[in-house]
Design a protein around this motif. Structure first.
Motif, mmCIF file in Angstrom:
data_model
loop_
_atom_site.group_PDB
_atom_site.id
_atom_site.type_symbol
_atom_site.label_atom_id
_atom_site.label_comp_id
_atom_site.label_asym_id
_atom_site.label_seq_id
_atom_site.Cartn_x
_atom_site.Cartn_y
_atom_site.Cartn_z
ATOM 1 N N ALA A 1 1.854 9.179 -6.147
ATOM 2 C CA ALA A 1 2.143 10.557 -5.753
ATOM 3 C C ALA A 1 3.241 11.136 -6.652
ATOM 4 O O ALA A 1 3.159 12.282 -7.095
ATOM 5 N N LEU A 2 4.255 10.319 -6.946
ATOM 6 C CA LEU A 2 5.338 10.791 -7.808
ATOM 7 C C LEU A 2 4.832 11.034 -9.231
ATOM 8 O O LEU A 2 5.253 11.975 -9.895
ATOM 9 N N LYS A 3 3.919 10.188 -9.686
ATOM 10 C CA LYS A 3 3.345 10.341 -11.018
ATOM 11 C C LYS A 3 2.581 11.666 -11.102
ATOM 12 O O LYS A 3 2.721 12.420 -12.057
ATOM 13 N N GLU A 4 1.816 11.953 -10.040
ATOM 14 C CA GLU A 4 1.048 13.211 -10.007
ATOM 15 C C GLU A 4 1.979 14.411 -10.005
ATOM 16 O O GLU A 4 1.736 15.404 -10.688
ATOM 17 N N LEU A 5 3.060 14.304 -9.232
ATOM 18 C CA LEU A 5 4.056 15.386 -9.209
ATOM 19 C C LEU A 5 4.587 15.639 -10.612
ATOM 20 O O LEU A 5 4.681 16.782 -11.066
ATOM 21 N N ALA B 1 0.836 -1.202 0.000
ATOM 22 C CA ALA B 1 0.000 0.000 0.000
ATOM 23 C C ALA B 1 0.873 1.256 0.000
ATOM 24 O O ALA B 1 0.594 2.217 -0.717
ATOM 25 N N VAL B 2 1.936 1.237 0.802
ATOM 26 C CA VAL B 2 2.837 2.389 0.844
ATOM 27 C C VAL B 2 3.496 2.587 -0.517
ATOM 28 O O VAL B 2 3.545 3.694 -1.056
ATOM 29 N N MET B 3 3.966 1.497 -1.108
ATOM 30 C CA MET B 3 4.646 1.597 -2.404
ATOM 31 C C MET B 3 3.715 2.133 -3.485
ATOM 32 O O MET B 3 4.084 3.044 -4.232
ATOM 33 N N PHE B 4 2.508 1.600 -3.559
ATOM 34 C CA PHE B 4 1.552 2.064 -4.576
ATOM 35 C C PHE B 4 1.272 3.548 -4.402
ATOM 36 O O PHE B 4 1.228 4.310 -5.361
ATOM 37 N N ASN B 5 1.068 3.954 -3.143
ATOM 38 C CA ASN B 5 0.742 5.352 -2.880
ATOM 39 C C ASN B 5 1.873 6.277 -3.305
ATOM 40 O O ASN B 5 1.657 7.305 -3.943
ATOM 41 N N ARG B 6 3.109 5.894 -2.977
ATOM 42 C CA ARG B 6 4.262 6.740 -3.305
ATOM 43 C C ARG B 6 4.461 6.826 -4.814
ATOM 44 O O ARG B 6 4.801 7.879 -5.352
ATOM 45 N N LEU B 7 4.237 5.722 -5.489
ATOM 46 C CA LEU B 7 4.397 5.680 -6.942
ATOM 47 C C LEU B 7 3.379 6.610 -7.601
ATOM 48 O O LEU B 7 3.708 7.378 -8.505
#
Lengths: 221, 221
Positions: A213-217, A205-211
């Motif tokens: 978030a970076l895509k949105e950035l 869950a943490v990995m998916f969320n970070r991935l």
């Protein structure tokens, strides 16, 4: 991801115990490269942990470095492996031979780190008498008998989440003193029982969320 | 056990992301028992987390409870599963088909939590062309070609510790953006790469230590 029991004060803090294996991994690597001495500054630099934290963590382990040259790498590896319990074989039972349970029985790496799963238990009669990676699988009804015979006090919990609490209580009633809980369920057990929670799916869950978030950035740039 | 990149500020804190799967597991359990509403107090009580933390964590998720009855359990399960990324299939490559890598390929549970390992890579030529649990294994030389074809950007790292850094760099150079690192080695990668460290063996060290500490306590009483 894990609970230290709040009522008991342990000598070695949990964050320290979680970092020491990183130092061990690095020391082993350095040993392969035939480097003989290693300073806490070097460890710190290579694994991005503060040098003061490395030094403090290593102060719990009985090893002393030499001025200017640091720790003897051979000694550091030996002392850490033994301190972390990786050199002793800790026999364990596994409860719930489903997909994850079966996967853990396949992982010989556990044995190198001191955990020897000697039997799996399951409610499914069709699994009784079979084995995975030479580890026998018994019906759960035989647990107490086999616990009495062997005195094994470590249990790996890999049952479906809705059975986690019930099976944890059954394990404790049958003599298990440390539960390695791979279910995402927060089991409730008496204070004198060690629980180590390792919910690998929560890490996903943490990995998916970070991935994401970076895509949105990226998209907003 | 994990790193959030310090340079980027993420909306949802990592501890929250790690607790949300516990709430999900509990909500699913409650759903099986045909309970229709669930309050944050109930969640808090059952999984030993402060009610204020549960409420705060759930505030990141787009769901609102009803006064006095709490959250609709069906909705809570759906919203949490989707928020955590468990309902989407995230395709991934696995690097290092050793004991742990093979074990993870055996674990179908990962797919239920949104991770679909579609291929394994290894340097061993004898593994090329074989498969585990219907997942094909390729020689590592084919990674870039297959990454170009598929655009897969998640990599599971299960190589021996001394290869961790080298293979991580190779993964990043080939297009991997998120690394699920199962080695105890602290890999160093650029800031825009997501790293999730899951060193299950480090958890063993904590469990062994706590078990010994409790034994010592017992003996001194």
């Amino acid at each position: 991801m894990s609970d230290s029991k709040k009522l008991i004060e342990f000598k070695v803090p949990e964050p320290t115990l979680r970092r020491l294996p990183w130092y061990l991994a690095f020391a082993k690597l350095v040993l392969k490269q035939e480097q003989l001495f290693l300073s806490s500054t070097q460890i710190a630099k290579n694994i991005s942990v503060d040098a003061s934290i490395v030094a403090k963590d290593l102060s719990y382990v009985k090893i002393s470095g030499k001025t200017r040259v640091g720790y003897d790498v051979n000694e550091l590896v030996d002392v850490l492996e033994s301190f972390l319990g990786f050199t002793r074989s800790h026999k364990a039972f596994l409860f719930g031979v489903g997909s994850l349970g079966g996967a853990l029985m396949h992982d010989d790496g556990l044995e190198q780190f001191g955990l020897d799963i000697v039997a799996g238990f399951d409610v499914k009669y069709e699994l009784t008498g079979t084995s995975i990676n030479h580890i026998p699988i018994h019906h759960i009804d035989r647990f107490k008998e086999l616990q009495n015979q062997t005195g094994i006090n470590i249990g790996v919990l890999t049952v479906p989440v809705e059975k986690a609490q019930e099976v944890a209580e059954f394990m404790v009633a049958g003599g298990i003193q440390a539960i390695w809980n791979f279910t995402p369920y927060r089991i409730v057990v008496p204070d004198n029982i060690v629980v180590q929670n390792t919910s690998i799916y929560a890490h996903l869950a943490v990995m998916f969320n970070r991935l994401n978030a970076l895509k949105e950035l990226d998209e907003n740039q």
